[in-house]
Design a protein around this motif. Structure first.
Motif, short mmCIF file in Angstrom:
data_model
loop_
_atom_site.label_atom_id
_atom_site.label_comp_id
_atom_site.label_asym_id
_atom_site.label_seq_id
_atom_site.Cartn_x
_atom_site.Cartn_y
_atom_site.Cartn_z
N SER A 1 36.71 36.33 50.54
CA SER A 1 35.39 35.95 51.07
C SER A 1 34.37 36.19 49.97
CB SER A 1 35.08 36.78 52.32
OG SER A 1 33.74 36.60 52.74
N VAL A 2 33.80 37.37 49.90
CA VAL A 2 32.89 37.68 48.80
C VAL A 2 33.64 37.91 47.49
CG1 VAL A 2 30.99 38.56 50.19
CG2 VAL A 2 32.87 40.10 49.59
N LEU A 3 34.96 38.10 47.58
CA LEU A 3 35.77 38.22 46.36
C LEU A 3 36.33 36.88 45.92
CD1 LEU A 3 37.82 41.51 46.84
CD2 LEU A 3 35.88 41.10 45.34
N SER A 4 35.80 35.79 46.43
CA SER A 4 36.37 34.48 46.14
C SER A 4 36.24 34.11 44.67
CB SER A 4 35.67 33.41 47.00
OG SER A 4 34.33 33.23 46.57
N ARG B 1 29.84 40.10 40.09
CA ARG B 1 29.83 40.22 41.55
C ARG B 1 31.18 40.67 42.08
NH1 ARG B 1 32.94 36.52 44.05
NH2 ARG B 1 31.79 34.84 43.03
N ALA B 2 32.24 40.02 41.60
CA ALA B 2 33.58 40.39 42.06
C ALA B 2 33.92 41.83 41.67
CB ALA B 2 34.62 39.42 41.49
N THR B 3 33.55 42.21 40.45
CA THR B 3 33.84 43.57 39.98
C THR B 3 33.09 44.60 40.81
OG1 THR B 3 34.15 42.74 37.72
CG2 THR B 3 33.80 45.10 37.97
N ALA B 4 31.82 44.35 41.09
CA ALA B 4 31.02 45.29 41.89
C ALA B 4 31.63 45.49 43.27
CB ALA B 4 29.58 44.79 41.99
N LEU B 5 32.08 44.41 43.88
CA LEU B 5 32.63 44.50 45.24
C LEU B 5 34.00 45.14 45.24
CD1 LEU B 5 31.24 41.08 46.37
CD2 LEU B 5 30.78 43.24 47.54
#
Length: 338
Positions: A43-46, A80-84
């Motif tokens: 989802s947010v890691l897309s 963004r992916a790294t932060a999440l």
């Protein structure tokens, strides 16, 4: 042959599907177009970055890191992916971003804030010339706090992160065999080189010479990425003894679709993004996949790909990059509606 992978941590929702796009195929007037839906890795890691982070973060955890440092633009999908991922695993995250702090964060940057990342913002010229020094200072600062920091380069495009797309290439081969689908060409956007390097490494390790791999650069020029991708493959040789003959690896870059620069969309690209959304329900982004899809269409028109061939386009995600571009996208949408 069996590929010996470094250890990984499971983060992506894979395998992602391969889907045929009949209306894009008809509109482009060339080969049959299929899309590898790596926009569905989460989802947010897309997107493609999470495949690479599976290997990078696994290495960071082996080294007992408590803080992950990485870098990119203000709207970096990778950051963004790294932060999440860090939030999910209980790690601290520090982002070194090219640009200025925004009073109203949007798109990927908004998600960075929600994930609790820390930030260091730098003007383009400082970021471009002093990033190694900036990262070294941050690692030292955290060390003085008794915390071990691990640095992931832009896009996780290095020897360890690239394994994510070696694995993706094997996944594609397995799916194609089950679908009884012959893939003649793979096409992907290229922004830091790691995804294409991984696909090429996967091809070399599986010895599947019948697939041609193409990258559409979204910044810089063809020679920049030929050099960078070969450098990543050479780094894999050094670290993992892969024995690639890097100087003879064909790095096929389709240049000419950058426009005015990185993350600066152009009207024809945005019109194609709007068309794809309406025709196939596929949403491409204006920074990476939109330019790559536009490049694919133009190369089809130039006759590079034949009608009796199958092209697999790697959808690397990036939907959150649409929102900071809402004004320019809205103007194009008004034109297409009117």
């Amino acid at each position: 042959m069996d590929i010996r992978y470094p250890s990984r941590i499971r983060l992506a929702r894979i395998p992602t599907p391969i889907e045929f796009c009949p209306r894009l195929t008809e509109a482009f007037g060339g080969p049959r177009i299929f899309v590898k839906r790596d926009d569905l890795t989460g989802s947010v890691l897309s997107g493609n970055k999470v495949r690479k982070l599976e290997f990078s973060i696994a290495e960071a955890l082996r080294e007992k890191a408590q803080v992950i440092i990485t870098a990119g633009g203000i709207q970096s999908n990778h950051c963004r992916a790294t932060a999440l991922v860090c939030a999910r695993l209980g790690l601290e995250c520090h982002l070194v971003l090219r640009g200025s702090r925004s009073r109203t964060p949007d798109g990927n940057l908004l998600l960075d804030y929600l994930a609790g990342a820390r930030f260091s913002f730098f003007p383009r010229e400082v970021y471009s010339t002093r990033k190694p020094e900036i990262v070294a200072d941050l690692i030292e600062r955290y060390a003085k706090q008794g915390k071990r920091a691990y640095y992931i380069p832009v896009g996780a495009s290095n020897a360890i992160g690239t394994w994510g797309y070696v694995r993706a290439f094997e996944e594609i081969l397995t799916q194609a065999e089950r679908m009884k689908l012959t893939i003649h060409h793979l096409v992907t956007a290229v922004g830091s080189g790691g995804t294409m390097a991984g696909l090429l490494a996967g091809q070399l390790l599986t010895r599947r010479k019948n697939v041609r791999i193409w990258g559409v650069n979204v910044c810089d020029d063809a020679q920049t990425f030929i050099t960078e991708i070969r450098r990543i493959l050479e780094e894999m040789n050094d670290r993992f003894h892969t024995r690639f003959r890097t100087s003879s690896v064909a790095v096929n870059i389709l240049d000419g679709y950058v426009g005015e620069g990185y993350a600066i969309p152009y009207n024809d690209e945005l019109k194609l993004i709007a068309f794809a959304a309406r025709a196939e329900g596929l949403v491409f982004d204006p920074v990476y996949t939109g330019k790559a899809l536009y490049g694919l269409r133009e190369e089809i028109r130039k006759g590079r790909f034949r009608k009796n061939e199958n092209v697999l386009f790697i959808h690397t995600g990036g939907v959150f990059g649409l929102f900071p571009q809402r004004d320019v996208i809205a103007s194009v949408l008004r034109e297409t509606i009117e």
